[in-house]
Design a protein around this motif. Structure first.
Motif, PDB file in Angstrom:
ATOM      1  N   SER A 169      24.940  50.600  40.786  1.00  0.00           N
ATOM      2  CA  SER A 169      23.727  51.408  40.648  1.00  0.00           C
ATOM      3  C   SER A 169      22.565  50.574  40.106  1.00  0.00           C
ATOM      4  O   SER A 169      22.675  49.952  39.047  1.00  0.00           O
ATOM      5  N   ARG A 193      21.487  51.541  36.566  1.00  0.00           N
ATOM      6  CA  ARG A 193      22.425  51.069  35.543  1.00  0.00           C
ATOM      7  C   ARG A 193      22.273  49.567  35.316  1.00  0.00           C
ATOM      8  O   ARG A 193      22.366  49.096  34.184  1.00  0.00           O
ATOM      9  N   MET A 239      12.968  59.236  35.334  1.00  0.00           N
ATOM     10  CA  MET A 239      14.058  60.170  35.613  1.00  0.00           C
ATOM     11  C   MET A 239      14.317  60.980  34.349  1.00  0.00           C
ATOM     12  O   MET A 239      13.854  60.624  33.266  1.00  0.00           O
ATOM     13  N   SER A 240      15.042  62.056  34.499  1.00  0.00           N
ATOM     14  CA  SER A 240      15.280  62.957  33.375  1.00  0.00           C
ATOM     15  C   SER A 240      16.208  62.318  32.349  1.00  0.00           C
ATOM     16  O   SER A 240      17.010  61.437  32.659  1.00  0.00           O
ATOM     17  N   LYS A 241      16.101  62.792  31.108  1.00  0.00           N
ATOM     18  CA  LYS A 241      16.979  62.306  30.043  1.00  0.00           C
ATOM     19  C   LYS A 241      18.456  62.605  30.338  1.00  0.00           C
ATOM     20  O   LYS A 241      19.308  61.765  30.070  1.00  0.00           O
ATOM     21  N   SER A 284      19.858  62.557  33.233  1.00  0.00           N
ATOM     22  CA  SER A 284      20.263  61.535  34.203  1.00  0.00           C
ATOM     23  C   SER A 284      20.521  60.209  33.500  1.00  0.00           C
ATOM     24  O   SER A 284      21.505  59.518  33.798  1.00  0.00           O
ATOM     25  N   SER A 315      21.415  59.859  30.379  1.00  0.00           N
ATOM     26  CA  SER A 315      22.657  60.046  29.628  1.00  0.00           C
ATOM     27  C   SER A 315      23.878  59.874  30.526  1.00  0.00           C
ATOM     28  O   SER A 315      24.885  59.288  30.115  1.00  0.00           O
ATOM     29  N   GLN A 316      23.784  60.370  31.737  1.00  0.00           N
ATOM     30  CA  GLN A 316      24.889  60.219  32.686  1.00  0.00           C
ATOM     31  C   GLN A 316      25.112  58.742  33.012  1.00  0.00           C
ATOM     32  O   GLN A 316      26.243  58.260  33.031  1.00  0.00           O
ATOM     33  N   HIS A 317      24.038  58.010  33.256  1.00  0.00           N
ATOM     34  CA  HIS A 317      24.152  56.577  33.533  1.00  0.00           C
ATOM     35  C   HIS A 317      24.752  55.843  32.322  1.00  0.00           C
ATOM     36  O   HIS A 317      25.607  54.966  32.485  1.00  0.00           O
TER      37      HIS A 317
END
Length: 119
Positions: free
Chosen positions: A20, A23, A46-48, A50, A52-54
């Motif tokens: 990614s 990332r 991008m959203s927070k 998103s 956090s997911q990364h």
């Protein structure tokens, strides 16, 4: 070989994490300093959640670690990780990551003062 690449993540999770572009950019921002999720998110469009997911994917792959400092969680590169070493080398020659790593060094210098060899 999996143990060599990542102490806590599998080889598959390391490759998935590095596949990614966002990332890889996060890893470049963490090259020289630790940052909070908010500091990382401020550098992306991008959203927070998103971000956090990364961060979760990178942590699960064993590429970053988090440490609570007061009310904030700071993320940093896992040192002595072959995958991070190889990724760092690639960032040095990548025209996208090179300026991000320079910014990471500037952030680190602002936090602690210039280090020898940072110029």
């Amino acid at each position: 070989m999996e143990e060599v690449l990542s102490s806590s993540g599998s080889l598959q999770s390391v490759f998935e994490a590095l596949a990614s572009a966002p990332r890889r950019r996060i890893l470049a921002y963490l090259a020289h300093t630790s940052l909070t999720a908010g500091e990382i998110a401020s550098r992306f469009d991008m959203s927070k959640p998103s971000i956090s997911q990364h961060l979760g994917v990178l942590e699960n792959a064993g590429l970053i670690a988090k440490k609570r400092q007061g009310q904030f969680i700071h993320y940093s590169i896992v040192p002595n990780n072959l995958a991070n070493t190889l990724n760092g080398f690639m960032q040095d020659v990548c025209p996208v990551a090179r300026p991000i790593k320079r910014e990471s060094r500037e952030i680190a210098d602002a936090k602690t003062g210039p280090t020898k060899g940072s110029e």
